[in-house]
Write a protein that holds these residues in place. Structure first.
Motif, PDB file in Angstrom:
ATOM      1  N   SER A   1      13.796  61.018  -1.583  1.00  0.00           N
ATOM      2  CA  SER A   1      14.255  62.228  -0.687  1.00  0.00           C
ATOM      3  C   SER A   1      15.949  62.835  -0.369  1.00  0.00           C
ATOM      4  O   SER A   1      15.989  63.852  -0.338  1.00  0.00           O
ATOM      5  CB  SER A   1      15.146  61.148   1.266  1.00  0.00           C
ATOM      6  OG  SER A   1      15.414  60.347   0.788  1.00  0.00           O
ATOM      7  N   SER A   2      17.016  62.130  -1.256  1.00  0.00           N
ATOM      8  CA  SER A   2      18.408  62.131  -1.599  1.00  0.00           C
ATOM      9  C   SER A   2      18.552  64.223  -3.013  1.00  0.00           C
ATOM     10  O   SER A   2      19.413  64.341  -2.471  1.00  0.00           O
ATOM     11  CB  SER A   2      19.410  61.145  -2.119  1.00  0.00           C
ATOM     12  OG  SER A   2      18.489  60.615  -2.709  1.00  0.00           O
ATOM     13  N   GLY A   3      17.983  63.101  -3.509  1.00  0.00           N
ATOM     14  CA  GLY A   3      17.966  64.695  -4.322  1.00  0.00           C
ATOM     15  C   GLY A   3      17.177  65.873  -3.920  1.00  0.00           C
ATOM     16  O   GLY A   3      17.671  67.100  -3.713  1.00  0.00           O
ATOM     17  N   VAL A   4      16.087  65.856  -3.000  1.00  0.00           N
ATOM     18  CA  VAL A   4      15.249  67.010  -2.186  1.00  0.00           C
ATOM     19  C   VAL A   4      16.077  67.388  -1.449  1.00  0.00           C
ATOM     20  O   VAL A   4      16.368  68.486  -1.136  1.00  0.00           O
ATOM     21  CB  VAL A   4      14.426  66.500  -1.379  1.00  0.00           C
ATOM     22  CG1 VAL A   4      13.724  67.729  -0.425  1.00  0.00           C
ATOM     23  CG2 VAL A   4      12.772  66.348  -2.175  1.00  0.00           C
TER      24      VAL A   4
ATOM     25  N   ALA B   1       9.038  66.708  -7.313  1.00  0.00           N
ATOM     26  CA  ALA B   1       9.462  67.159  -6.096  1.00  0.00           C
ATOM     27  C   ALA B   1      10.786  67.578  -6.389  1.00  0.00           C
ATOM     28  O   ALA B   1      10.479  68.841  -5.134  1.00  0.00           O
ATOM     29  CB  ALA B   1       9.160  65.451  -5.276  1.00  0.00           C
ATOM     30  N   TRP B   2      12.066  67.379  -7.532  1.00  0.00           N
ATOM     31  CA  TRP B   2      12.673  68.468  -7.267  1.00  0.00           C
ATOM     32  C   TRP B   2      12.608  69.791  -7.419  1.00  0.00           C
ATOM     33  O   TRP B   2      13.155  70.836  -7.422  1.00  0.00           O
ATOM     34  CB  TRP B   2      14.114  67.715  -8.909  1.00  0.00           C
ATOM     35  CG  TRP B   2      14.346  66.180  -8.340  1.00  0.00           C
ATOM     36  CD1 TRP B   2      14.609  65.770  -6.944  1.00  0.00           C
ATOM     37  CD2 TRP B   2      15.085  65.087  -8.454  1.00  0.00           C
ATOM     38  NE1 TRP B   2      15.208  64.423  -6.596  1.00  0.00           N
ATOM     39  CE2 TRP B   2      15.528  64.404  -7.814  1.00  0.00           C
ATOM     40  CE3 TRP B   2      15.191  65.481  -9.949  1.00  0.00           C
ATOM     41  CZ2 TRP B   2      16.496  63.441  -7.953  1.00  0.00           C
ATOM     42  CZ3 TRP B   2      16.377  64.048 -10.258  1.00  0.00           C
ATOM     43  CH2 TRP B   2      16.377  62.766  -9.064  1.00  0.00           C
TER      44      TRP B   2
ATOM     45  N   ALA C   1      19.693  58.293   6.499  1.00  0.00           N
ATOM     46  CA  ALA C   1      18.046  59.271   6.254  1.00  0.00           C
ATOM     47  C   ALA C   1      17.930  59.797   7.699  1.00  0.00           C
ATOM     48  O   ALA C   1      17.981  60.795   7.579  1.00  0.00           O
ATOM     49  CB  ALA C   1      16.655  57.881   6.357  1.00  0.00           C
ATOM     50  N   LEU C   2      18.075  58.857   9.571  1.00  0.00           N
ATOM     51  CA  LEU C   2      18.600  59.321  10.189  1.00  0.00           C
ATOM     52  C   LEU C   2      19.277  60.673  11.037  1.00  0.00           C
ATOM     53  O   LEU C   2      19.432  62.379  11.203  1.00  0.00           O
ATOM     54  CB  LEU C   2      17.597  59.121  11.678  1.00  0.00           C
ATOM     55  CG  LEU C   2      16.770  57.482  11.263  1.00  0.00           C
ATOM     56  CD1 LEU C   2      17.306  57.024  11.998  1.00  0.00           C
ATOM     57  CD2 LEU C   2      15.435  58.568  11.600  1.00  0.00           C
ATOM     58  N   SER C   3      20.583  60.742  10.308  1.00  0.00           N
ATOM     59  CA  SER C   3      21.599  61.066  10.300  1.00  0.00           C
ATOM     60  C   SER C   3      21.632  62.214   9.575  1.00  0.00           C
ATOM     61  O   SER C   3      22.029  63.682   9.990  1.00  0.00           O
ATOM     62  CB  SER C   3      23.198  60.627   9.769  1.00  0.00           C
ATOM     63  OG  SER C   3      24.448  61.448   9.758  1.00  0.00           O
TER      64      SER C   3
ATOM     65  N   ASP D   1      12.198  59.198   2.926  1.00  0.00           N
ATOM     66  CA  ASP D   1      13.010  58.080   2.130  1.00  0.00           C
ATOM     67  C   ASP D   1      12.048  57.459   1.210  1.00  0.00           C
ATOM     68  O   ASP D   1      12.304  55.471   1.997  1.00  0.00           O
ATOM     69  CB  ASP D   1      13.907  57.559   2.410  1.00  0.00           C
ATOM     70  CG  ASP D   1      15.599  57.069   2.348  1.00  0.00           C
ATOM     71  OD1 ASP D   1      15.520  57.441   0.680  1.00  0.00           O
ATOM     72  OD2 ASP D   1      16.061  56.579   2.552  1.00  0.00           O
ATOM     73  N   GLY D   2      11.284  57.059   0.191  1.00  0.00           N
ATOM     74  CA  GLY D   2      10.843  56.040  -0.278  1.00  0.00           C
ATOM     75  C   GLY D   2      10.811  56.061  -1.485  1.00  0.00           C
ATOM     76  O   GLY D   2      10.024  54.366  -1.642  1.00  0.00           O
ATOM     77  N   LEU D   3      10.908  56.593  -1.995  1.00  0.00           N
ATOM     78  CA  LEU D   3      10.683  56.592  -3.711  1.00  0.00           C
ATOM     79  C   LEU D   3      12.297  56.652  -3.916  1.00  0.00           C
ATOM     80  O   LEU D   3      13.746  56.911  -3.514  1.00  0.00           O
ATOM     81  CB  LEU D   3      10.394  57.618  -4.402  1.00  0.00           C
ATOM     82  CG  LEU D   3       8.516  57.820  -4.331  1.00  0.00           C
ATOM     83  CD1 LEU D   3       8.478  58.274  -4.606  1.00  0.00           C
ATOM     84  CD2 LEU D   3       8.362  56.470  -4.759  1.00  0.00           C
TER      85      LEU D   3
END
Length: 347
Positions: free
Chosen positions: A204-207, A330-331, A258-260, A198-200
């Motif tokens: 992370s949300s799209g993946v 990445a997607w 992110a952790l959840s 979760d840095g860009l």
């Protein structure tokens, strides 16, 4: 109404509910000053990451905590809608005889790791980092993650009777009580992997969104209604969040999300009994945390950098790749990984 049509409708309903709530929620975060601060960033292992600050320092001031909204909405909608499924002609079936235990394991993970992440966000953004009471060292944070993951693993093993590991083309292995440390490792790994990824903006949300579509298909194929309902609501809410999280982001997940979400992604894979498929579907997360781990090993034991920067998306940025380019590719890769993982799960 068929179950597929119902769950598609609930996905859309969750999307609409989140869309109506997210702009007021962003305004609330601004009001509470729950925003990314201008400070030197540390990685998972407590080491400074000047490369991250170089490329992302301009994002200071963007609200953090979108994961909290998703957690709250998904949890409330699930509690409200599960008892109503019978009115739509959908029987609450599950691969487990005790589907209440399945729901308990799922939501204990979803909420407990979210609370831990929220605490971490609060201490960072409200200046509690150096406070002896509020400060949470990386080692103690890991111990809390370990404790939560062990509880979930015990629930999976003793309440749901999960004790096997299936590896496609190789076979099925009975782990017995060894399943507990195995599941613990998987949960902690994915929790931190999603956090590191979760840095860009939108990465992370799209993946994660694409990954969940694959797991949603698998849950539907085995008629696991509680899991399908949960994933429908989660995906719908995540799609709405992603609209505001893509470049340039107006809101970030934060550690609360992110952790959840990482831990819950792992638990969904474990509940489906598709750990090998989970590793393939979540390979981008695995690779990102793996690159950070190798970087730490290289620094500590070989006094050299294995990568120009870690996690790996920072290496791509250092080589001149623009942020949207990294995320979009990445997607695309994630779509193929998800298809491959689902194929492994159903053969």
């Amino acid at each position: 109404m068929g179950s597929l049509a119902l769950f598609l409708g609930l996905l859309i309903f969750s999307f609409i509910a989140t869309s109506l709530a997210i702009v007021p929620f962003i305004d609330l975060l601004y009001h509470l000053k729950f925003q990314r601060a201008r400070q030197k960033t540390k990685d998972l292992f407590g080491m400074l990451t000047p490369i991250f600050d170089k490329f992302h320092g301009h994002k200071a001031g963007v609200p953090v905590g979108g994961g909290l909204l998703i957690i709250l909405l998904v949890s409330l909608l699930f509690m409200a809608l599960l008892p109503l499924l019978g009115y739509f002609g959908v029987e609450v079936t599950s691969v487990y005889t005790n589907h209440s235990a399945e729901i308990n394991a799922l939501f204990f993970t979803f909420l407990s790791f979210g609370i831990l992440g929220l605490y971490d966000d609060i201490k960072k953004f409200f200046g509690f980092e150096k406070d002896k009471f509020f400060g949470l060292k990386a080692s103690f944070k890991f111990l809390l993650q370990l404790a939560l993951a062990v509880i979930v693993a015990v629930m999976l093993h003793y309440q749901l009777g999960i004790s096997i590991l299936h590896i496609p083309f190789i076979g099925t292995f009975e782990l017995g009580w060894w399943y507990i440390p195995f599941a613990t490792f998987v949960i902690i790994s994915f929790a931190n992997a999603v956090n590191i990824t979760d840095g860009l903006d939108g990465l992370s949300s799209g993946v994660l969104m694409i990954s969940l579509f694959g797991l949603w298909f698998l849950s539907g194929s085995i008629l696991d209604v509680p899991l399908s309902l949960f994933l429908s609501l989660w995906i719908g809410s995540l799609v709405s969040f992603l609209y505001f999280n893509i470049y340039p982001a107006r809101i970030f997940l934060g550690d609360v999300g992110a952790l959840s979400f990482g831990a819950t992604l792992a638990v969904v894979g474990l509940l489906l009994g598709k750990t090998a498929a989970l590793v393939v579907i979540g390979f981008i997360f695995v690779f990102e945390i793996g690159s950070s781990f190798l970087q730490i090993v290289g620094r500590k034991f070989f006094k050299t950098k294995i990568f120009p920067a870690a996690p790996f998306h920072l290496t791509l940025q250092k080589h001149g790749w623009e942020e949207p380019k990294i995320v979009q590719r990445a997607w695309l890769l994630q779509i193929m990984l998800t298809l491959f993982g689902v194929w492994l799960a159903v053969i």
